[in-house]
Design an enzyme around this catalytic site. Structure first.
Site, PDB file in Angstrom:
ATOM      1  N   THR A 145     -13.100  42.069  -5.342  1.00  0.00           N
ATOM      2  CA  THR A 145     -14.198  40.879  -4.881  1.00  0.00           C
ATOM      3  C   THR A 145     -15.507  41.302  -4.730  1.00  0.00           C
ATOM      4  O   THR A 145     -16.723  40.591  -5.283  1.00  0.00           O
ATOM      5  CB  THR A 145     -13.640  40.233  -3.705  1.00  0.00           C
ATOM      6  OG1 THR A 145     -12.370  39.640  -3.852  1.00  0.00           O
ATOM      7  CG2 THR A 145     -14.720  38.895  -3.364  1.00  0.00           C
ATOM      8  N   HIS A 184      -5.592  48.773  -3.919  1.00  0.00           N
ATOM      9  CA  HIS A 184      -4.182  48.246  -3.540  1.00  0.00           C
ATOM     10  C   HIS A 184      -3.303  47.640  -4.648  1.00  0.00           C
ATOM     11  O   HIS A 184      -2.190  47.431  -4.598  1.00  0.00           O
ATOM     12  CB  HIS A 184      -4.105  47.112  -2.362  1.00  0.00           C
ATOM     13  CG  HIS A 184      -4.860  45.825  -2.740  1.00  0.00           C
ATOM     14  ND1 HIS A 184      -4.030  44.737  -2.990  1.00  0.00           N
ATOM     15  CD2 HIS A 184      -6.140  45.541  -3.081  1.00  0.00           C
ATOM     16  CE1 HIS A 184      -4.929  43.712  -3.293  1.00  0.00           C
ATOM     17  NE2 HIS A 184      -5.988  44.118  -3.167  1.00  0.00           N
ATOM     18  N   THR A 243     -21.926  52.275   5.741  1.00  0.00           N
ATOM     19  CA  THR A 243     -21.242  53.563   5.803  1.00  0.00           C
ATOM     20  C   THR A 243     -19.883  53.612   5.076  1.00  0.00           C
ATOM     21  O   THR A 243     -19.139  52.704   5.184  1.00  0.00           O
ATOM     22  CB  THR A 243     -20.895  53.950   7.329  1.00  0.00           C
ATOM     23  OG1 THR A 243     -22.103  54.080   8.092  1.00  0.00           O
ATOM     24  CG2 THR A 243     -20.070  55.169   7.685  1.00  0.00           C
ATOM     25  N   CYS A 267      -3.987  33.588  -2.434  1.00  0.00           N
ATOM     26  CA  CYS A 267      -5.145  32.656  -1.474  1.00  0.00           C
ATOM     27  C   CYS A 267      -4.655  31.185  -1.587  1.00  0.00           C
ATOM     28  O   CYS A 267      -5.073  30.297  -0.827  1.00  0.00           O
ATOM     29  CB  CYS A 267      -6.471  33.156  -2.008  1.00  0.00           C
ATOM     30  SG  CYS A 267      -6.636  33.971  -3.297  1.00  0.00           S
TER      31      CYS A 267
HETATM   32  N1  PLP Z   1      -9.502  39.753  -9.501  1.00  0.00           N
HETATM   33  C1  PLP Z   1      -8.051  39.809  -9.584  1.00  0.00           C
HETATM   34  C2  PLP Z   1      -7.468  39.701 -11.079  1.00  0.00           C
HETATM   35  C3  PLP Z   1      -7.175  40.050  -8.689  1.00  0.00           C
HETATM   36  O1  PLP Z   1      -6.072  40.024  -8.840  1.00  0.00           O
HETATM   37  C4  PLP Z   1      -7.517  40.309  -7.442  1.00  0.00           C
HETATM   38  C5  PLP Z   1      -6.745  40.035  -6.469  1.00  0.00           C
HETATM   39  O2  PLP Z   1      -5.658  39.793  -6.398  1.00  0.00           O
HETATM   40  C6  PLP Z   1      -9.017  40.236  -7.249  1.00  0.00           C
HETATM   41  C7  PLP Z   1      -9.901  40.042  -8.196  1.00  0.00           C
HETATM   42  C8  PLP Z   1      -9.467  40.431  -5.809  1.00  0.00           C
HETATM   43  O3  PLP Z   1      -9.248  41.792  -5.366  1.00  0.00           O
HETATM   44  P1  PLP Z   1      -9.630  41.896  -3.630  1.00  0.00           P
HETATM   45  O4  PLP Z   1      -8.820  41.068  -2.891  1.00  0.00           O
HETATM   46  O5  PLP Z   1      -8.918  43.378  -3.416  1.00  0.00           O
HETATM   47  O6  PLP Z   1     -11.149  42.105  -3.527  1.00  0.00           O
END
Ligand code: PLP
Length: 399
Positions: free
Chosen positions: A71, A211, A246, A338
């Protein structure tokens, strides 16, 4: 027994990742910006992790900026390019099937920037319900006002693989003497799951998250090709002045270890082919055992990631099915994580042309390199029984 088929839970951090992170917390907790020996020891671990991530992506270590996840990487890529570029290039081209980290950011930029004039154009997907971007329809959207095109590499809800090489090549071809059209790809679902070699592709910026490939949550990276100008969104001297704050040293080191493990796993294609077979077997069992179901997204293997399936159970309420599955030990998800807690159908599925009554009852099942055949057979059995049970109870069925 819990069967993890939720994209956010199936990628358990590898034991080597946990051990390296624990060591950073217990023995190397100094700030890598400190000049003393302890600080420099932490710095060395961060730089080794940068090398590992750059090897996974196929770039140089200096082209990696560590962030708190995809993100933030996406935010830095998009806002950073707009902030550093010429004032007459304020248009972004993206798609309606992006993760909300891209979609919502673009919406907010348009709303927040009136009258400064940021514009967003949305490239459509093909009309075949595959959710694959229509490159022919994207091309005419590119003109001299475009600063950046952002198209995901693989879709988080369906696993649809996007024609990013073609899109990137278009951006290069349409870049002129009065400025470049940069290409950013949200590769969060791709990196660590498929071989990646950014240096050989027309990609200027790439976002990813640890992750998704058995690393920790809250750690990610932005690849910014050498020469790409970005205005930092978080000010500070870290990450060569490109991202202040940091460093999350345990997260970064964990991401580095996960990148090394992913690279080793990716060397042999049979690992992902095996999981794709388990996914296909699961789909076949569900299609045979539940009347009136559909697979959302592309069906051709070459157009979909090996770990994802998205299945529509028309007229069923996805939340009810998720809860019942969870009670019976299967963790799945409905659209993006989400969206859970909201009963709105996934905007991505709707944008793909899936009717609301199907989108409303659609679930995503994600496998990982740890998923077993026994788990998938058991999951199929539980899904079939749960759908039958819910369809027998009018409360959970939409009319
Ligand atoms: N973009 C895609 C295609 C994702 O699947 C995700 C999370 O599932 C994200 C962006 C956002 O990743 P994060 O929550 O690690 O910031």
């Amino acid at each position: 027994m819990t069967i993890y088929l939720d994209n956010n839970a199936t990628t358990r951090p590898a034991p080597e990742v946990v051990a390296a992170m624990r060591e950073m917390l217990e023995e190397s907790w100094a700030n890598p910006s400190s000049v003393h020996r302890a600080g420099q020891a932490a710095r060395q671990r961060v730089e080794l992790a940068r090398q590992s991530v750059s090897r996974l992506l196929g770039c140089t270590p200096r082209e990696i900026i560590f962030t708190s996840g995809a993100t933030e990487s996406i935010d830095l890529a998009i806002r950073g390019v707009l902030g550093a570029g010429p004032p007459d290039r304020k248009t972004i081209i993206t798609t309606a099937i992006e993760h909300e980290a891209v979609r919502e950011l673009c919406n907010s930029l348009v709303i927040g920037s009136l009258p400064s004039g940021i514009r967003v154009r949305s490239a459509p997907v093909r009309g075949d319900r595959s959710g694959v971007v229509d490159v022919g329809a994207l091309e005419p959207l590119i003109d001299d006002s475009v600063a950046l095109v952002s198209v995901q590499w693989a879709n988080n809800e369906t696993g649809a693989i996007q024609p990013i090489e073609q899109v990137g090549a278009l951006c290069r071809a349409r870049s002129g003497t009065n400025g470049e059209i940069l290409f950013h790809t949200d590769a969060t679902q791709w990196v660590g799951r498929m071989p990646t070699d950014v240096a050989r592709l027309p990609i200027d910026l790439l976002s990813c998250s640890a992750h998704k490939f058995h690393g920790p949550k809250g750690a990610g990276a932005l690849y910014a090709r050498r020469g790409v100008r970005l205005r930092p969104t978080l000010r500070g001297t870290q990450e060569l002045d490109r991202r202040g704050g940091t460093e999350n040293t345990p997260g970064i080191v964990g991401m580095g270890v996960a990148a090394d493990l992913a690279r080793a796993w990716l060397e042999d294609a049979s690992g992902r082919e095996h999981i794709a077979e388990l996914r296909d077997r699961f789909e076949a069992a569900v299609l045979a055992g539940v009347p009136d179901v559909r697979i959302n997204g592309p069906t051709a293997r070459a157009e979909r990631l090996w770990n994802t399936t998205n299945i529509a159970f028309p007229r069923l309420e996805a939340e009810a099915l998720l809860l019942l599955l969870s009670e019976r030990g299967v963790c799945a998800s409905a659209g993006a994580a989400c969206s859970s807690g909201s009963l709105n159908p996934s905007p991505v599925l709707l944008a793909m042309g899936i009717p609301p009554e199907e989108a409303h009852g659609s679930l995503r099942f994600s496998l990982s390199l740890e998923t077993t055949r026994a788990e998938m057979d058991e999951a199929a059995r539980i899904v079939i029984e749960s759908v039958a049970r819910l369809r027998g109870s009018s409360r959970a069925v939409l009319t």
